[in-house]
Every structure is written in structure tokens, then in C-alpha cells.
Scaffold this active site. Structure first.
Site, mmCIF file in Angstrom:
data_model
loop_
_atom_site.group_PDB
_atom_site.id
_atom_site.type_symbol
_atom_site.label_atom_id
_atom_site.label_comp_id
_atom_site.label_asym_id
_atom_site.label_seq_id
_atom_site.Cartn_x
_atom_site.Cartn_y
_atom_site.Cartn_z
ATOM 1 N N THR A 162 0.838 -0.978 0.101
ATOM 2 C CA THR A 162 0.074 -0.075 -0.051
ATOM 3 C C THR A 162 0.893 1.126 0.129
ATOM 4 O O THR A 162 0.415 2.303 -0.671
ATOM 5 C CB THR A 162 -0.908 -0.051 1.300
ATOM 6 O OG1 THR A 162 -1.858 -1.125 1.397
ATOM 7 C CG2 THR A 162 -1.816 1.098 1.388
ATOM 8 N N ASP A 185 2.208 -7.569 -4.147
ATOM 9 C CA ASP A 185 1.269 -7.584 -3.021
ATOM 10 C C ASP A 185 1.935 -8.396 -1.842
ATOM 11 O O ASP A 185 2.141 -9.563 -2.294
ATOM 12 C CB ASP A 185 -0.124 -7.793 -3.255
ATOM 13 C CG ASP A 185 -1.095 -7.621 -1.984
ATOM 14 O OD1 ASP A 185 -1.934 -6.662 -1.986
ATOM 15 O OD2 ASP A 185 -0.914 -8.383 -1.221
ATOM 16 N N SER A 186 2.130 -8.072 -0.746
ATOM 17 C CA SER A 186 2.856 -8.867 0.227
ATOM 18 C C SER A 186 2.195 -10.164 0.388
ATOM 19 O O SER A 186 2.989 -11.167 1.064
ATOM 20 C CB SER A 186 3.309 -8.255 1.410
ATOM 21 O OG SER A 186 2.187 -8.196 2.439
ATOM 22 N N SER A 187 0.960 -10.520 0.244
ATOM 23 C CA SER A 187 0.441 -11.753 0.271
ATOM 24 C C SER A 187 1.056 -12.715 -0.459
ATOM 25 O O SER A 187 0.780 -14.140 -0.163
ATOM 26 C CB SER A 187 -1.127 -11.770 0.069
ATOM 27 O OG SER A 187 -1.544 -10.828 0.849
ATOM 28 N N THR A 206 2.195 -4.317 4.219
ATOM 29 C CA THR A 206 2.061 -4.674 6.020
ATOM 30 C C THR A 206 1.701 -6.142 6.195
ATOM 31 O O THR A 206 1.939 -6.765 7.309
ATOM 32 C CB THR A 206 1.240 -3.782 6.687
ATOM 33 O OG1 THR A 206 -0.131 -3.784 5.718
ATOM 34 C CG2 THR A 206 1.682 -2.197 6.442
ATOM 35 N N ASP A 207 0.897 -6.627 5.151
ATOM 36 C CA ASP A 207 0.415 -8.106 5.467
ATOM 37 C C ASP A 207 1.248 -9.134 6.109
ATOM 38 O O ASP A 207 1.039 -9.769 7.019
ATOM 39 C CB ASP A 207 -0.488 -8.526 4.344
ATOM 40 C CG ASP A 207 -1.667 -7.534 4.100
ATOM 41 O OD1 ASP A 207 -2.215 -6.918 5.084
ATOM 42 O OD2 ASP A 207 -2.409 -7.821 3.148
ATOM 43 N N THR A 255 3.409 -20.260 22.036
ATOM 44 C CA THR A 255 1.852 -20.235 22.747
ATOM 45 C C THR A 255 1.179 -19.282 21.491
ATOM 46 O O THR A 255 1.417 -18.566 20.926
ATOM 47 C CB THR A 255 2.078 -19.429 24.190
ATOM 48 O OG1 THR A 255 0.573 -19.125 24.406
ATOM 49 C CG2 THR A 255 2.705 -18.253 23.899
ATOM 50 N N GLN A 256 -0.384 -19.640 21.756
ATOM 51 C CA GLN A 256 -1.232 -18.934 20.771
ATOM 52 C C GLN A 256 -1.561 -17.578 21.520
ATOM 53 O O GLN A 256 -1.933 -16.981 20.804
ATOM 54 C CB GLN A 256 -2.484 -19.573 20.841
ATOM 55 C CG GLN A 256 -2.633 -21.243 20.263
ATOM 56 C CD GLN A 256 -3.872 -21.688 20.303
ATOM 57 O OE1 GLN A 256 -5.053 -21.280 20.703
ATOM 58 N NE2 GLN A 256 -3.927 -23.007 20.104
ATOM 59 N N CYS A 257 -1.093 -17.423 22.702
ATOM 60 C CA CYS A 257 -1.489 -16.217 23.567
ATOM 61 C C CYS A 257 -0.450 -15.156 22.790
ATOM 62 O O CYS A 257 0.488 -15.211 22.476
ATOM 63 C CB CYS A 257 -1.104 -16.165 24.988
ATOM 64 S SG CYS A 257 -2.073 -17.454 26.003
HETATM 65 N N1 ASP Z 1 -2.171 -5.987 0.868
HETATM 66 C C1 ASP Z 1 -1.242 -4.877 1.090
HETATM 67 C C2 ASP Z 1 0.175 -5.614 1.337
HETATM 68 O O1 ASP Z 1 0.403 -6.314 2.257
HETATM 69 C C3 ASP Z 1 -1.465 -4.177 2.535
HETATM 70 C C4 ASP Z 1 -0.312 -3.236 2.790
HETATM 71 O O2 ASP Z 1 0.413 -2.915 2.191
HETATM 72 O O3 ASP Z 1 -0.604 -2.613 3.909
HETATM 73 O O4 ASP Z 1 0.929 -5.820 0.255
#
Ligand code: ASP
Length: 345
Positions: A13, A57-59, A89-90, A280-282
Site C-alpha cells: 500500500t 502485494d505482500s500476500s 504490511t500484511d 503459545t497462541q497467546c
Molecule cells: N495488501 C497490502 C500488502 O500487504 C497491504 C499493505 O501494504 O498494507 O501488500
């Protein structure tokens, strides 16, 4: 003397702006960074920009992208005093954690950042994140960088990268580091929390060279326990072909069911040479396998303690350590101790 900073843009983003005519989001041209942000000229740094190809896209990020990024930093290591990596950010915490392991004798700052709102949108958080990340990457005490480790800057806080997790899809303070204090807090001034910042173990004999790892294993799985998980489901997960390691997300302080079939499945996997790391999941706190019988049983069969590691750090550490192709004993040894401050003993 001015610091020289390399910005590596990978996508996400932060790299978007609104087209003045159509209102649609279009890529921002980081190579024209001084035209877009003339105020950057007032920072005491020289900036150059490189773009990872392709921008993603970082996904869609993969371990291959992490190796490419590590090579880009190694190849430019001698020419720059610090690096800023702009990333979606993802999955930023995964990439930043992976880089903390891959850059083996890092002695310069590598600061990851991104934004929740595109940089070219009026209310963006990207502008402040970018400018402060650059300032941190160039910050020195005399000729020594102040933060010579892989870090992540977001919304007024600098964190150790391999302690972070994306905590919100909405809030501008999108990252948290619950088990380790921030490395810096940013208000009117940047205040560095010096005792929290890692210093290189030893000054490399040739400070212009960076040693990096060149392989990551990807036969790793994350298994998150939940009450009601059946034997069939657990067996199916552990029977994935080529599986070499599992991050086991357990309850509370590292607890898991004591049902005989559960222990049996894990025991069988360990005897096949699969490494299991208990985290841990916590959202905060640490695994302590000797606290309850439910944890002690895991310890007895050879499950490794992941202490207070994040999932992101555990996954990327396993990929890094297994990628070295070491003996089982040596692998076990590296997994049992913190390599880049990723857990607290
Ligand atoms: N889908 C975006 C990414 O991770 C979201 C972001 O950048 O905040 O590439």
C-alpha cells in the site's frame, strides 16, 4: 558527514497514490522521491532507490523473494550506511523476521516500514513512517550506527523486526511487539532505548562485506491446536510428505492435550526426524513446558521450547536453520538458543 541510504521498494500500500484525474490508485514513483517529498532534502542523508522486481502485494511473498532481498542488501552493503525496505504490511513481519536470520553478520541498520493508507493519499501514515525510517537508518553515534539490526518502524515506534506481528487490519498502529520493548519511541524527538538495541556480536573483519545465507527450507508447517481437534486431522497434517518441521501453537504457557493418541502422533513425528517447536497462541508471554503436566509431556518426548517467539520468527527461523543442512544435533542446538534476539531465555 551525510549518511547514504538505500530504499528498497518491494510493493504494498505504501507505494500507491491517487491519480489526480481519475481518482484511481496508481503506483507511486519512488525514483522521483525528492520531487514527491522535497522536505527529505533537509534530512542529513543521501537517498537512492531500487525496486524489487516484480513489485508484489505482500500476500504473494515467498522465501525466494526473501533471498532476493538479502542479495540486494549484500550487493549494496559497502555503498550505503543503512537500508530502508518498503513492504506491504500484511506479511511484513515474516519478511523482516526472515531477513534478520539471513543477514548473518549485519552491522548496519535495515529498517522495514510500510503504511495502512497509500502514500499518495492526503491522510497517509506512509509519509511519516518513510521519513522517520530513513532518519533511523541513517542515525549514528560518531561513526557507529545507532540501530545496527533488522528493525520495523510503524506509527511512532521502532521494534526489533523478529519480535513483531501485524496486530490490526485497520489501526494505524498496525504492529505490536508484546514480548520485547521498542527500540525507539518517536515523538517530537526520536528517543532510542539503547539497552534494548542489539550490537553486533563481533565486528566483522571486513566491514564492507555482509555474509548472508543462500538457502531457506520450505518444508515447514504451522499447526494451531484447538479443543476438539481430531486424531485424523492431526495425523493428516503430520503425514505431509517431506515435512521437516512444525511450529506447534499450543495453549497458554505451552500446554497441549495429554490424550495418548495426541502424544503418540507427536512422538512418531519426532522419531521420523521432524522438529517440533512449541510456541503459545497467546499474544504475549512465554512457553514454560515444566509448569504443568500438559507441557511436561511434550518436553519429555523432545518437543523444543519456543519460549516467547512469534509465529513469524519461529517459521522463518526453522526455514533458515533447516536450510543450512546441518546434522540433527547441530540443528537442535541452533533452534534451542536465540540467534538474533528472537526470544528471551
Ligand atoms: N495488501 C497490502 C500488502 O500487504 C497491504 C499493505 O501494504 O498494507 O501488500
Amino acid at each position: 558527514m551525510k549518511s547514504s541510504i538505500l530504499i528498497i521498494y518491494t510493493g504494498g500500500t505504501i507505494g500507491m497514490k491517487t491519480d489526480a484525474e481519475t481518482g484511481a490508485l496508481i503506483p507511486f514513483d519512488f525514483s522521483a522521491i525528492y520531487e514527491e517529498f522535497p522536505s527529505l532534502k533537509r534530512l542529513n542523508v543521501d537517498i537512492e532507490v531500487q525496486t524489487m522486481s516484480p513489485v508484489i502485494d505482500s500476500s504473494n511473498v515467498t522465501p525466494d523473494n526473501w533471498l532476493t532481498l538479502a542479495r540486494m542488501i549484500r550487493d549494496n552493503y559497502a555503498r550505503y550506511d543503512g537500508f530502508v525496505v518498503l513492504h506491504g504490511t500484511d506479511t511484513m513481519s515474516y519478511t523482516a523476521s526472515a531477513l534478520s536470520f539471513l543477514l548473518e553478520d549485519l552491522a548496519k541498520p535495515v529498517v522495514f516500514t510500510g503504511s495502512q493508507i497509500p502514500i499518495g493519499v492526503l491522510r497517509t501514515d506512509g509519509r511519516e513512517n518513510l521519513i522517520t525510517a530513513i532518519e533511523i537508518a541513517g542515525a549514528r553515534d560518531g561513526d557507529r550506527p545507532i540501530v545496527p539490526e533488522v528493525s520495523l518502524y510503524f506509527q511512532n515506534r521502532l521494534f526489533r523486526a523478529n519480535r513483531t506481528t501485524k496486530r490490526s487490519a485497520e489501526a494505524l498502529s498496525a504492529f505490536r511487539s508484546n514480548n520485547y520493548p521498542p527500540l525507539a519511541e518517536v515523538g517530537v524527538n526520536i528517543s532510542y532505548i539503547r539497552p534494548a538495541i542489539m550490537q553486533p556480536e563481533q565486528i566483522p573483519s571486513d566491514p564492507t562485506r555482509l555474509r548472508i545465507a543462500d538457502h531457506l527450507a520450505d518444508d515447514v508447517a504451522v499447526i494451531k491446536l484447538f479443543p476438539g481437534m481430531t486424531e485424523q486431522v492431526l495425523r493428516a497434517m503430520f503425514s505431509a510428505s517431506n515435512l521437516r518441521a512444525v511450529v506447534l501453537e499450543t495453549f497458554g504457557a505451552g500446554n497441549a492435550p495429554t490424550t495418548p493418541w495426541f502424544i503418540e502422533v507427536l512422538q512418531e513425528a519426532i522419531s521420523r526426524g521432524i522438529f517440533i517447536v512449541n510456541i503459545t497462541q497467546c499474544g504475549s508471554g512465554s512457553v514454560s513446558m515444566s509448569l504443568y503436566d500438559t507441557g511436561l509431556r511434550l518436553q519429555k518426548i523432545g518437543v523444543l521450547c519456543g519460549h516467547d517467539m512469534t509465529t513469524e520468527a519461529a517459521v522463518t527461523k526453522l526455514m533458515y536453520v533447516l536450510g543450512k543442512g546441518l546434522s540433527a544435533e547441530e540443528t537442535y542446538r541452533l533452534l534451542s538458543r536465540p540467534l538474533r534476539g528472537e526470544f528471551t531465555l
